[in-house]
Design a protein around this motif. Sequence first.
Motif, PDB file in Angstrom:
ATOM      1  N   ARG A 164      34.567 -14.770 -24.609  1.00 45.94           N
ATOM      2  CA  ARG A 164      34.195 -15.364 -25.900  1.00 45.94           C
ATOM      3  C   ARG A 164      33.582 -16.745 -25.717  1.00 45.94           C
ATOM      4  O   ARG A 164      32.697 -17.138 -26.466  1.00 45.94           O
ATOM      5  CB  ARG A 164      35.408 -15.415 -26.827  1.00 45.94           C
ATOM      6  N   VAL A 165      34.034 -17.473 -24.754  1.00 45.64           N
ATOM      7  CA  VAL A 165      33.463 -18.793 -24.480  1.00 45.64           C
ATOM      8  C   VAL A 165      31.983 -18.631 -24.132  1.00 45.64           C
ATOM      9  O   VAL A 165      31.120 -19.326 -24.663  1.00 45.64           O
ATOM     10  CB  VAL A 165      34.214 -19.524 -23.340  1.00 45.64           C
ATOM     11  N   GLU A 167      30.022 -16.120 -24.813  1.00 46.04           N
ATOM     12  CA  GLU A 167      29.280 -15.545 -25.938  1.00 46.04           C
ATOM     13  C   GLU A 167      28.844 -16.605 -26.939  1.00 46.04           C
ATOM     14  O   GLU A 167      27.820 -16.459 -27.601  1.00 46.04           O
ATOM     15  CB  GLU A 167      30.120 -14.467 -26.628  1.00 46.04           C
ATOM     16  N   ARG A 168      29.588 -17.678 -27.064  1.00 49.42           N
ATOM     17  CA  ARG A 168      29.220 -18.762 -27.997  1.00 49.42           C
ATOM     18  C   ARG A 168      27.907 -19.409 -27.616  1.00 49.42           C
ATOM     19  O   ARG A 168      27.269 -20.062 -28.421  1.00 49.42           O
ATOM     20  CB  ARG A 168      30.321 -19.816 -28.052  1.00 49.42           C
ATOM     21  N   PHE A 169      27.486 -19.261 -26.372  1.00 52.43           N
ATOM     22  CA  PHE A 169      26.270 -19.909 -25.903  1.00 52.43           C
ATOM     23  C   PHE A 169      25.086 -18.956 -25.776  1.00 52.43           C
ATOM     24  O   PHE A 169      24.050 -19.312 -25.249  1.00 52.43           O
ATOM     25  CB  PHE A 169      26.532 -20.603 -24.559  1.00 52.43           C
TER      26      PHE A 169
END
Length: 170
Positions: A164-165, A167-169
């Motif tokens: 998820r970290v 994916e935020r970028f």
Amino acid sequence: FPVTINPLIRFNEKELHLEFLIPFKIIPAGRPQSGKFNTYIKEPYKSFKKLFNLYATNFVSDYSNHFLEEKLEMECIFFYKLEKKTSKRGLSTLHNTYRDKKPDSDNLTKSVMDALNELLYKDDAQIVSYKNTKVHITNEYEKDYTYVSLKVLKEISNPHKFERVLERFK
């Protein structure tokens, strides 16, 4: 350096969690120096490593078999006593505050990691997660202390957290 052979230790065997206090000042890790024929470590870091090794050897051997092959999480809190010349007003504002002065916390933590190499774990590469903090403490403490916490990490509790970290970028 004063050496107290009566360390403050807590060990939770069920959770494989070791906590202890180091009752002397940590010397930050320095860079190895290159000589004409070899590489060496300068003083005072060299003496500090010998002292820390002597100190830790007195209590670590009972716990090392729990950590030798494991992935580990380490936390270090470096408690710095306030200078004697600090004013009363300064005492009240600095007590229990973060310390933002040298030495750098990563070099302090590296000193602790290096000193525990081959005592608690085979190599500090086993430490996959660490946190370090520097704080001021009041004059009622006669010296600096370092708190060290070492935990065995079994599995990543939430494996999707890291995905998820990233994916935020996207």
